[in-house]
Design a protein around this motif. Structure first.
Motif, PDB file in Angstrom:
ATOM      1  N   VAL A 214     -57.113  63.268  43.635  1.00 11.16           N
ATOM      2  CA  VAL A 214     -55.818  62.574  42.874  1.00 11.16           C
ATOM      3  C   VAL A 214     -54.578  62.639  43.723  1.00 11.16           C
ATOM      4  O   VAL A 214     -53.797  61.742  43.688  1.00 11.16           O
ATOM      5  CB  VAL A 214     -55.657  63.557  41.513  1.00 11.16           C
ATOM      6  N   ARG A 215     -54.624  63.914  44.345  1.00 10.92           N
ATOM      7  CA  ARG A 215     -53.093  63.847  45.136  1.00 10.92           C
ATOM      8  C   ARG A 215     -53.264  62.813  46.392  1.00 10.92           C
ATOM      9  O   ARG A 215     -52.247  62.413  46.757  1.00 10.92           O
ATOM     10  CB  ARG A 215     -52.991  65.410  45.779  1.00 10.92           C
TER      11      ARG A 215
ATOM     12  N   TRP B 203     -46.408  70.828  44.922  1.00  6.51           N
ATOM     13  CA  TRP B 203     -46.766  71.534  45.767  1.00  6.51           C
ATOM     14  C   TRP B 203     -48.075  71.120  46.844  1.00  6.51           C
ATOM     15  O   TRP B 203     -47.714  71.229  48.210  1.00  6.51           O
ATOM     16  CB  TRP B 203     -46.766  73.125  45.936  1.00  6.51           C
ATOM     17  N   TRP B 204     -48.978  70.794  46.119  1.00  3.86           N
ATOM     18  CA  TRP B 204     -50.107  70.144  46.919  1.00  3.86           C
ATOM     19  C   TRP B 204     -49.887  69.196  47.621  1.00  3.86           C
ATOM     20  O   TRP B 204     -50.363  69.024  48.920  1.00  3.86           O
ATOM     21  CB  TRP B 204     -51.371  69.940  45.817  1.00  3.86           C
TER      22      TRP B 204
ATOM     23  N   MET C 155     -58.531  73.192  48.486  1.00  2.00           N
ATOM     24  CA  MET C 155     -58.162  72.637  47.238  1.00  2.00           C
ATOM     25  C   MET C 155     -59.497  72.222  46.478  1.00  2.00           C
ATOM     26  O   MET C 155     -60.568  71.852  47.284  1.00  2.00           O
ATOM     27  CB  MET C 155     -57.325  71.336  47.274  1.00  2.00           C
ATOM     28  N   ALA C 156     -59.515  72.397  45.236  1.00  2.00           N
ATOM     29  CA  ALA C 156     -60.534  71.400  44.437  1.00  2.00           C
ATOM     30  C   ALA C 156     -60.650  70.102  44.745  1.00  2.00           C
ATOM     31  O   ALA C 156     -59.685  69.472  45.106  1.00  2.00           O
ATOM     32  CB  ALA C 156     -60.456  71.585  43.114  1.00  2.00           C
ATOM     33  N   LYS C 157     -61.849  69.647  44.862  1.00  6.10           N
ATOM     34  CA  LYS C 157     -62.215  68.286  45.462  1.00  6.10           C
ATOM     35  C   LYS C 157     -61.323  67.346  44.415  1.00  6.10           C
ATOM     36  O   LYS C 157     -60.759  66.188  44.945  1.00  6.10           O
ATOM     37  CB  LYS C 157     -63.669  67.769  45.570  1.00  6.10           C
ATOM     38  N   ASN C 158     -61.467  67.504  43.193  1.00  5.09           N
ATOM     39  CA  ASN C 158     -60.727  66.412  42.278  1.00  5.09           C
ATOM     40  C   ASN C 158     -59.485  66.428  42.336  1.00  5.09           C
ATOM     41  O   ASN C 158     -58.735  65.336  42.341  1.00  5.09           O
ATOM     42  CB  ASN C 158     -61.290  66.588  40.847  1.00  5.09           C
ATOM     43  N   ILE C 159     -58.930  67.778  42.602  1.00  2.00           N
ATOM     44  CA  ILE C 159     -57.484  67.615  42.753  1.00  2.00           C
ATOM     45  C   ILE C 159     -56.954  67.077  43.925  1.00  2.00           C
ATOM     46  O   ILE C 159     -56.010  66.206  43.991  1.00  2.00           O
ATOM     47  CB  ILE C 159     -56.782  69.158  42.621  1.00  2.00           C
TER      48      ILE C 159
ATOM     49  N   VAL D 289     -50.976  57.803  48.685  1.00  6.64           N
ATOM     50  CA  VAL D 289     -51.339  56.506  49.115  1.00  6.64           C
ATOM     51  C   VAL D 289     -50.451  55.335  47.980  1.00  6.64           C
ATOM     52  O   VAL D 289     -49.845  54.533  48.577  1.00  6.64           O
ATOM     53  CB  VAL D 289     -52.977  56.177  49.242  1.00  6.64           C
ATOM     54  N   ASP D 290     -50.394  55.674  46.991  1.00  4.98           N
ATOM     55  CA  ASP D 290     -49.926  54.630  46.092  1.00  4.98           C
ATOM     56  C   ASP D 290     -48.683  54.813  46.165  1.00  4.98           C
ATOM     57  O   ASP D 290     -47.743  53.808  45.959  1.00  4.98           O
ATOM     58  CB  ASP D 290     -50.270  55.325  44.271  1.00  4.98           C
ATOM     59  N   HIS D 291     -47.800  55.993  46.584  1.00  6.90           N
ATOM     60  CA  HIS D 291     -46.464  56.041  46.873  1.00  6.90           C
ATOM     61  C   HIS D 291     -46.133  55.642  48.292  1.00  6.90           C
ATOM     62  O   HIS D 291     -44.912  55.543  48.618  1.00  6.90           O
ATOM     63  CB  HIS D 291     -45.942  57.465  46.650  1.00  6.90           C
ATOM     64  N   GLY D 292     -46.945  55.152  48.981  1.00  7.07           N
ATOM     65  CA  GLY D 292     -46.715  54.522  50.508  1.00  7.07           C
ATOM     66  C   GLY D 292     -46.487  55.554  51.479  1.00  7.07           C
ATOM     67  O   GLY D 292     -46.028  55.443  52.578  1.00  7.07           O
TER      68      GLY D 292
END
Length: 154
Positions: A56-57, A24-25, A49-53, A62-65
């Motif tokens: 990561v998201r 969902w994020w 959102m928490a900065k660490n979450i 970005v990794d998924h383009g």
């Protein structure tokens, strides 16, 4: 953070898409990017959102383009997150989710906004599935069939 099962190699396109969009994020980040947010701090402030979450998201998107990083448009040392064509392609997915919620939510009066056509300021028509010949389709009108095998090049 618990590692989710990957559906990357699954034969089902819905399962495969969940690797990139099944959080969902991630969908909320994409929603905000479609409305023009570009900076980490903007996403963090808008979504809470928490900065660490968030970090990561954003990295996963970005990794998924779906997002790409770019130098900040104001010339500062920061980077911005911009939607790729693949990311902009999620627009009908988010509209479908929105329209589903508007139709079936237990408290639709609590939905604060209406999606409208920017030029005419009129509500957007409900998405429809249509056959190639224009017929309106229901789930009963569709089926899955095996994809034809790829032709080998000589």
């Amino acid at each position: 953070m618990v590692k989710r099962t990957s559906f990357e190699g699954d034969a089902c396109p819905i399962a495969r898409s969940l690797d990139a969009l099944g959080d969902w994020w991630s969908l909320l980040i994409i929603r905000e990017a479609l409305f023009g947010l570009r900076r980490f701090g903007e996403f963090q402030g808008k979504l809470g959102m928490a900065k660490n979450i968030l970090s990561v998201r954003l990295r996963a998107l970005v990794d998924h383009g779906i997002l790409a990083t770019a130098p900040a448009s104001d010339g500062s040392a920061y980077q911005e997150y911009v939607l790729t064509p693949k990311g902009r392609g999620t627009f009908p997915i988010l509209v479908a989710l929105r329209q589903w919620s508007e139709e079936f939510d237990d408290h639709p009066e609590e939905i604060a906004t209406v999606l409208v056509d920017r030029a005419k300021h009129r509500p957007v028509k409900k998405l429809e599935m249509r056959a190639e010949d224009g017929r309106l389709l229901t789930p009963a009108d569709t089926m899955l069939k095996p994809r034809p095998p790829r032709r080998r090049s000589a």
